[in-house]
Design an enzyme around this catalytic site. Structure first.
Site, PDB file in Angstrom:
ATOM      1  N   LYS A 261       0.790  -1.057   0.083  1.00  0.00           N
ATOM      2  CA  LYS A 261      -0.003  -0.024  -0.095  1.00  0.00           C
ATOM      3  C   LYS A 261       0.786   1.148   0.122  1.00  0.00           C
ATOM      4  O   LYS A 261       0.220   2.813  -0.448  1.00  0.00           O
ATOM      5  CB  LYS A 261      -0.610  -0.333   1.185  1.00  0.00           C
ATOM      6  CG  LYS A 261      -1.952  -1.024   0.766  1.00  0.00           C
ATOM      7  CD  LYS A 261      -2.615  -1.145   1.854  1.00  0.00           C
ATOM      8  CE  LYS A 261      -4.034  -1.943   1.975  1.00  0.00           C
ATOM      9  NZ  LYS A 261      -4.810  -1.895   2.874  1.00  0.00           N
ATOM     10  N   ASP A 298      -9.913   3.007   1.994  1.00  0.00           N
ATOM     11  CA  ASP A 298      -9.711   1.895   3.497  1.00  0.00           C
ATOM     12  C   ASP A 298     -10.578   3.042   4.687  1.00  0.00           C
ATOM     13  O   ASP A 298     -11.059   2.308   5.589  1.00  0.00           O
ATOM     14  CB  ASP A 298      -8.648   1.660   3.647  1.00  0.00           C
ATOM     15  CG  ASP A 298      -8.097  -0.085   3.562  1.00  0.00           C
ATOM     16  OD1 ASP A 298      -8.521  -0.469   2.926  1.00  0.00           O
ATOM     17  OD2 ASP A 298      -6.629  -0.220   3.192  1.00  0.00           O
TER      18      ASP A 298
END
Ligand code: NAP
Length: 476
Positions: A261, A298
């Site tokens: 990420k 997220d």
């Protein structure tokens, strides 16, 4: 085209004696193989015995015989032709992708009467790229090409898009090789029979990644939305080579998971405010100019997962402990600070927690950091209204791992574990036993995936599919 393959090397002698009856009993063309051990088969006899078996069975109505590239048997070839069967000439490597793959494949492809087949085992994204190059080099001739193992998995599902005549699939035995896919999963989850030359490809990159629920979520949505698209897991060992693969396949969008990420950010041509502020990207799509655009869902997914536990909104001024300082933690901390929550970040690598606190703190946001160890519990006083577990501890297959065994829940905490496999981690089990309100990782997973779906397709996740998905996930 649907076919059946009979691997006669797997049969007991009494079964092999009757194997020639099979083509007459089924409605599909049948391929016959008698594979040696070096190609992953079970035939242990000598070549003379193997030839005899091929000759005896091969003339019993099989549509194709799959013969290895080194098998020189003019008599067998002649009799197969007379019997009206075809030959698939195959090149196998169960350990890797041979360095001379292109040359050997070119030799196979020269015989226009036979179908060349390559079944090799990519062990990296770079290997997968080499295999894809051979697909391209062969052009439009009839062929069968696929990669075994987890790195090769996309080539199985994408066979119709890549111009491979078919891919291999067999019912689950409980003892499958890596990268194996059973016919039901291939068809119901990946929509294999709907995949064509123009099918859009999406996927999730990570390592590990084959356990991911994202293919289930996104393929359910894509199907319900009636889109000609498929979503695959891509096992990635190294980003630069993978992005060559993504370009070669024309991948349109990617979810990004552990551990990429943060490292994926330099690959972006454009990043939105969320990526810039959080310092982690979990979603990429190809922009109109071909460059990658990144966002982070997220944060929104985590916030959505908290709504029920806090009856709509997380009260500002509350104190939260966030365990972990990886890519997902950054989105969690960012969200909590945005809600006016005071945060303590605990991480195994204290420096990473410190860096996270420095980068996301400031502007009136209250965030502290400390190492994750036995001394952490004392520091948590005043930060236990909400406890969020974001490390991979407790994730399958290490389900007994507990990131903070010394902490005794009082029952007053809201406890969230963003690990979603298993659905209730051992950390959450302890919290439930103490009477805490818990938030499962699957709630965040679904919420962030719905955001991704909209980013990929421009359409909201179909509401009817959400219900179907909850049912499928609970039975997965
Ligand atoms: P990441 O960037 O690689 O971070 C991993 C985190 O786990 C780091 O804090 C790391 O600490 C910690 N960690 C790893 N092994 C550890 C160990 N043995 N002991 C203590 N700490 C350990 O990964 P990520 O992308 O943040 O993902 C983390 C987890 O969250 C994964 O299980 C992922 O599946 C899950 N996740 C769930 C969702 C959801 O929607 N539910 C979304 C995102 C992620 P160090 O810094 O010391 O290495």
């Amino acid at each position: 085209m649907d076919l059946l393959e009979l691997s006669a090397d797997f049969l007991r002698p009494e079964e092999a004696a009757r194997a020639g009856e099979l083509p007459g009993k089924v409605d599909l063309p049948v391929i016959l193989t008698v594979r040696r051990e070096k190609e992953g088969g079970r035939f242990t006899g000598n070549e003379r015995d193997r030839m005899q078996l091929l000759l005896r069975l091969g003339l019993s109505g099989f549509a194709f015989l799959d013969l290895e590239e080194d098998l020189q048997a003019p008599e067998l070839d002649r009799r197969i032709r007379e019997a009206g069967a075809g030959v698939i000439r195959s090149l196998h490597d169960i350990h890797g992708v041979p360095s001379d793959l292109s040359r050997r494949l070119a030799v196979l492809a020269r015989n226009a009467r036979e179908i060349p087949k390559v079944a090799v085992t990519p062990c990296s994204a770079a290997d997968l790229m080499r295999l894809l190059e051979t697909f391209t080099a062969l052009g439009s001739i009839p062929k069968v090409l696929f990669g075994m193992g987890d790195y090769g998995f996309p080539t199985r599902v994408l066979a119709p898009r890549l111009g491979s005549l078919f891919c291999y699939s067999s019912p689950p035995t409980g003892n499958e090789a890596q990268g194996h896919v059973d016919p039901r999963t291939l068809d119901e989850l990946y929509g294999y029979h709907r995949i064509g030359k123009d099918t859009d490809v999406f996927g999730v990159i990570g390592n590990p990644v084959m356990h991911s629920f994202s293919p289930l979520i996104h393929n359910t949505g894509l199907l319900a939305q009636g889109l000609d698209a498929v979503y695959l897991p891509f096992l990635v060992d190294e980003l630069a080579s993978f992005f060559h693969v993504a370009d070669s396949l024309g991948v349109q969008g990617l979810s990004v998971t552990i551990p990429y990420k943060e490292s994926v950010i330099p690959m972006l041509g454009y990043k939105d405010r969320a990526v810039a502020a959080i310092g982690a990207c979990n979603t990429m799509r190809r922009g109109a100019d071909g460059r990658w655009e990144g966002t982070n869902t997220d944060a929104a997914g985590f916030l959505a997962s908290l709504v029920q536990a806090f009856h709509g909104v997380v009260p500002p001024g509350q104190g939260a402990t966030v365990i972990g300082a990886g890519g997902a933690s950054r989105a969690v901390v960012y969200t909590l600070l945005d809600q006016g929550v005071r945060v303590l970040v605990l991480n195994r690598t204290a420096l990473r927690a410190q860096k996270l606190a420095q980068e996301l703190g400031g502007r009136g946001a209250s965030v502290q950091s400390a190492p994750l160890d036995e001394s952490s519990v004392k520091l948590m006083a005043g930060f236990t209204d909400l406890i969020v577990q974001t490390t991979k501890l407790g994730m399958s297959p290490n389900e007994n791992a507990d990131p903070l065994p010394g902490y005794q829940f009082t029952g007053a905490e809201v406890v969230c574990d963003i690990v979603y496999a298993p659905d209730t981690t051992s950390f959450l089990k302890r919290a439930l036993a103490a009477g805490c309100t818990v938030v499962r990782g699957s709630q965040m997973l679904l919420a962030q995936a719905y955001e991704q779906f909209a980013f990929f397709t421009g359409s909201p996740f179909p509401p009817g599919a959400k219900e179907r998905l909850r049912e499928r996930m609970s039975s997965a």
